[in-house]
Design a protein around this motif. Structure first.
Motif, PDB file in Angstrom:
ATOM      1  N   ASP A   1       5.440  -1.714   8.780  1.00 41.58           N
ATOM      2  CA  ASP A   1       6.406  -2.707   8.930  1.00 41.58           C
ATOM      3  C   ASP A   1       5.913  -3.984   9.752  1.00 41.58           C
ATOM      4  O   ASP A   1       6.097  -5.066   9.247  1.00 41.58           O
ATOM      5  N   ARG A   2       5.851  -3.674  10.955  1.00 42.54           N
ATOM      6  CA  ARG A   2       5.411  -4.494  12.053  1.00 42.54           C
ATOM      7  C   ARG A   2       4.240  -5.737  11.646  1.00 42.54           C
ATOM      8  O   ARG A   2       4.378  -6.784  11.926  1.00 42.54           O
ATOM      9  N   TRP A   3       3.091  -5.054  11.223  1.00 44.04           N
ATOM     10  CA  TRP A   3       1.913  -5.620  10.820  1.00 44.04           C
ATOM     11  C   TRP A   3       2.084  -6.131   9.214  1.00 44.04           C
ATOM     12  O   TRP A   3       0.852  -6.604   8.878  1.00 44.04           O
ATOM     13  N   ARG A   4       2.922  -5.741   8.611  1.00 35.77           N
ATOM     14  CA  ARG A   4       3.170  -6.322   7.144  1.00 35.77           C
ATOM     15  C   ARG A   4       2.200  -5.720   6.275  1.00 35.77           C
ATOM     16  O   ARG A   4       1.425  -6.361   5.519  1.00 35.77           O
ATOM     17  N   LEU A   5       2.098  -4.197   6.224  1.00 37.43           N
ATOM     18  CA  LEU A   5       0.819  -3.915   5.559  1.00 37.43           C
ATOM     19  C   LEU A   5       1.714  -2.700   4.461  1.00 37.43           C
ATOM     20  O   LEU A   5       2.717  -2.459   4.572  1.00 37.43           O
ATOM     21  N   ARG A   6       0.517  -2.558   3.256  1.00 36.49           N
ATOM     22  CA  ARG A   6       1.038  -1.747   2.364  1.00 36.49           C
ATOM     23  C   ARG A   6      -0.072  -0.691   2.208  1.00 36.49           C
ATOM     24  O   ARG A   6      -1.310  -0.923   2.170  1.00 36.49           O
ATOM     25  N   LEU A   7       0.499   0.755   2.154  1.00 32.75           N
ATOM     26  CA  LEU A   7      -0.523   1.958   1.957  1.00 32.75           C
ATOM     27  C   LEU A   7      -1.435   1.382   0.732  1.00 32.75           C
ATOM     28  O   LEU A   7      -0.957   1.040  -0.314  1.00 32.75           O
ATOM     29  N   ASP A   8      -2.681   1.892   0.791  1.00 35.23           N
ATOM     30  CA  ASP A   8      -3.410   1.636  -0.356  1.00 35.23           C
ATOM     31  C   ASP A   8      -4.404   2.883  -0.433  1.00 35.23           C
ATOM     32  O   ASP A   8      -5.671   2.702  -0.599  1.00 35.23           O
ATOM     33  N   GLY A   9      -4.087   4.101  -0.570  1.00 37.00           N
ATOM     34  CA  GLY A   9      -5.044   5.021  -0.830  1.00 37.00           C
ATOM     35  C   GLY A   9      -4.467   6.532   0.298  1.00 37.00           C
ATOM     36  O   GLY A   9      -3.731   6.368   0.998  1.00 37.00           O
ATOM     37  N   PRO A  10      -5.276   7.504  -0.137  1.00 33.46           N
ATOM     38  CA  PRO A  10      -4.721   8.703   0.738  1.00 33.46           C
ATOM     39  C   PRO A  10      -5.394   8.408   2.188  1.00 33.46           C
ATOM     40  O   PRO A  10      -6.144   7.844   2.526  1.00 33.46           O
ATOM     41  N   ALA A  11      -4.824   9.313   3.180  1.00 36.90           N
ATOM     42  CA  ALA A  11      -4.842   9.334   4.557  1.00 36.90           C
ATOM     43  C   ALA A  11      -6.454  10.033   4.893  1.00 36.90           C
ATOM     44  O   ALA A  11      -6.953  10.662   4.178  1.00 36.90           O
ATOM     45  N   MET A  12      -6.960   9.472   5.692  1.00 34.75           N
ATOM     46  CA  MET A  12      -8.219   9.840   6.340  1.00 34.75           C
ATOM     47  C   MET A  12      -8.138  10.126   7.767  1.00 34.75           C
ATOM     48  O   MET A  12      -7.179   9.946   8.260  1.00 34.75           O
ATOM     49  N   ASN A  13      -8.999  11.119   8.181  1.00 35.90           N
ATOM     50  CA  ASN A  13      -8.898  11.674   9.457  1.00 35.90           C
ATOM     51  C   ASN A  13     -10.162  12.325   9.926  1.00 35.90           C
ATOM     52  O   ASN A  13     -10.863  12.531   9.087  1.00 35.90           O
ATOM     53  N   GLY A  14     -10.262  12.147  11.488  1.00 32.82           N
ATOM     54  CA  GLY A  14     -11.308  12.802  12.061  1.00 32.82           C
ATOM     55  C   GLY A  14     -10.798  13.969  12.884  1.00 32.82           C
ATOM     56  O   GLY A  14      -9.675  14.502  12.392  1.00 32.82           O
ATOM     57  N   VAL A  15     -11.172  14.279  13.899  1.00 31.69           N
ATOM     58  CA  VAL A  15     -10.552  15.421  14.742  1.00 31.69           C
ATOM     59  C   VAL A  15      -9.322  14.795  15.625  1.00 31.69           C
ATOM     60  O   VAL A  15      -8.399  15.422  15.900  1.00 31.69           O
ATOM     61  N   SER A  16      -9.481  13.495  15.740  1.00 29.09           N
ATOM     62  CA  SER A  16      -8.362  12.874  16.809  1.00 29.09           C
ATOM     63  C   SER A  16      -7.484  11.826  16.121  1.00 29.09           C
ATOM     64  O   SER A  16      -6.309  11.716  16.465  1.00 29.09           O
ATOM     65  N   ALA A  17      -8.047  11.459  14.965  1.00 27.24           N
ATOM     66  CA  ALA A  17      -7.100  10.120  14.494  1.00 27.24           C
ATOM     67  C   ALA A  17      -6.687  10.167  13.048  1.00 27.24           C
ATOM     68  O   ALA A  17      -7.445  10.950  12.371  1.00 27.24           O
ATOM     69  N   LEU A  18      -5.637   9.582  12.755  1.00 27.33           N
ATOM     70  CA  LEU A  18      -5.133   9.366  11.252  1.00 27.33           C
ATOM     71  C   LEU A  18      -5.480   8.074  10.967  1.00 27.33           C
ATOM     72  O   LEU A  18      -5.066   6.992  11.759  1.00 27.33           O
ATOM     73  N   VAL A  19      -6.151   7.802   9.987  1.00 22.68           N
ATOM     74  CA  VAL A  19      -6.638   6.546   9.413  1.00 22.68           C
ATOM     75  C   VAL A  19      -6.233   6.263   8.025  1.00 22.68           C
ATOM     76  O   VAL A  19      -6.247   6.946   6.933  1.00 22.68           O
ATOM     77  N   LEU A  20      -5.026   5.163   7.941  1.00 18.04           N
ATOM     78  CA  LEU A  20      -4.706   4.997   6.590  1.00 18.04           C
ATOM     79  C   LEU A  20      -5.295   3.871   6.121  1.00 18.04           C
ATOM     80  O   LEU A  20      -5.209   2.758   6.726  1.00 18.04           O
ATOM     81  N   PRO A  21      -5.611   3.804   4.688  1.00 18.01           N
ATOM     82  CA  PRO A  21      -6.229   2.511   4.107  1.00 18.01           C
ATOM     83  C   PRO A  21      -5.099   1.716   3.854  1.00 18.01           C
ATOM     84  O   PRO A  21      -4.022   2.177   3.119  1.00 18.01           O
ATOM     85  N   VAL A  22      -5.159   0.458   4.102  1.00 23.84           N
ATOM     86  CA  VAL A  22      -3.839  -0.532   3.949  1.00 23.84           C
ATOM     87  C   VAL A  22      -4.353  -1.696   3.335  1.00 23.84           C
ATOM     88  O   VAL A  22      -5.576  -2.184   3.265  1.00 23.84           O
ATOM     89  N   VAL A  23      -3.286  -2.646   2.669  1.00 27.45           N
ATOM     90  CA  VAL A  23      -3.746  -3.981   2.262  1.00 27.45           C
ATOM     91  C   VAL A  23      -2.644  -4.968   3.273  1.00 27.45           C
ATOM     92  O   VAL A  23      -1.697  -4.418   3.597  1.00 27.45           O
TER      93      VAL A  23
END
Ligand code: ADP
Ligand code: MG
Length: 292
Positions: free
Chosen positions: A36-58
């Motif tokens: 919401d704050r950065w005006r992003l839209r989700l664009d695919g499944p979540a990714m991750n490593g051991v410590s982070a959640l990484v979401l593809p966005v537009v």
């Protein structure tokens, strides 16, 4: 709306306990707040490593990016600072950052093409060395964690930790590595280090062949950077050839680089022993081969 990968939840539980559980429980709300704050839209499944959640966005302008959410700690704190110094040269570009939560908006790279998938390990090691040469050509900015402090603290902990190692051969090896670090600790260096440049922290990109992600930066000697490329995709017979190839590409003094690489073994060994664990066989093998 967001599925939290099971292996991320497990890793957070294992490494961070209650704080990790709370972080994972708060992830859906945290992600929603930043979309919401950065005006992003989700664009695919979540990714991750051991410590982070990484979401593809537009982004609102249609540009692809990723939203990286992680538990802020002293290792990850420097990540946006280092990415700003590198400003896209050899590393992913930082687009936005929230200091309160450690949340970052990053340039999107090609997560389907990791350096770990390149079959020729020797070629992959040279890619890492070339990236390190560029990244460590910058002086660390003020305020970075310092290798000198970290190495000094390790050497202080060593005598007490050595007493807890039952196997005399392992104890000798750890003591030898501490002795090697003692030789170089007075000149710890001032370069900007990535610290965690292994094959899964290098992704292909449209604008460059390969770029680094996920730094846990500190100020220090580039010789402290070589361990991840020896430990990951481990091959005992390749320890020396990889070490030689990397010191060559980076133009490092071999003895100093050897001492700082043994310093990485010391760092890991102290962590293991202090956690009541045996020192891992793979790590012992690397240290033995470098000690000679
Ligand atoms: N900028 C990016 N573009 C595309 N995918 C990314 C990007 N950053 C991270 N990823 C993906 O998310 C995963 C985890 O990110 P990473 O920064 O390595 O966090 P961790 O600290 O959990 O390892 C990576 O392995 C990769 O698959
Ligand atoms: Mg990573």
């Amino acid at each position: 709306m967001i599925d939290i990968p099971g292996d991320l939840a497990e890793a957070q539980e294992r490494y961070n306990g209650a704080a990790g559980r709370a972080f994972v429980a708060g992830l859906p709300d945290l992600a929603a707040a930043f979309l919401d704050r950065w005006r992003l839209r989700l664009d695919g499944p979540a990714m991750n490593g051991v410590s982070a959640l990484v979401l593809p966005v537009v982004r609102a302008d249609g540009g692809p990016a990723v939203l990286k959410l992680q538990l802020p700690d002293e290792e990850s704190e420097g990540e946006p600072v280092a990415l700003r110094v590198w400003d896209g040269a050899g590393a992913v570009r930082l687009l936005d950052h929230d200091p309160a939560t450690g949340t970052m908006l990053l340039e999107r790279l090609d997560a389907s093409r990791m350096l770990s998938a390149v079959p020729d390990t020797r070629a992959a090691v040279v890619v890492i060395a070339r990236l390190l040469a560029g990244l460590t050509s910058r002086a660390a900015p003020p305020g970075m964690r310092r290798l000198g402090d970290i190495a000094g603290a390790m050497l202080e902990r060593t005598p007490r930790t050595l007493e807890r190692i039952a196997d005399p051969v392992v104890r000798r090896l750890v003591a030898d590595c501490a002795a090697a670090v003692r030789e170089v600790v007075a000149e710890p260096g001032d370069r900007l280090l990535h610290w965690d440049l292994h094959f899964e922290n290098v992704l292909a990109a449209g604008r460059a062949d390969w770029l680094a992600i996920d730094p846990k930066p500190l100020a220090g000697d580039p010789g402290f950077e070589l361990w991840p490329a020896l430990y990951n995709r481990f091959d005992a017979a390749e320890v020396r050839p990889r070490f030689d190839a990397m010191t060559e590409v980076l133009g490092l003094d071999r003895e100093r680089a050897r001492a700082w690489t043994l310093g990485r073994f010391l760092q890991n060994a102290l962590w293991d022993v202090e956690d009541g664990l045996p020192v891992e066989e793979r790590q012992l093998e690397i240290a033995r081969r470098l000690r000679g």
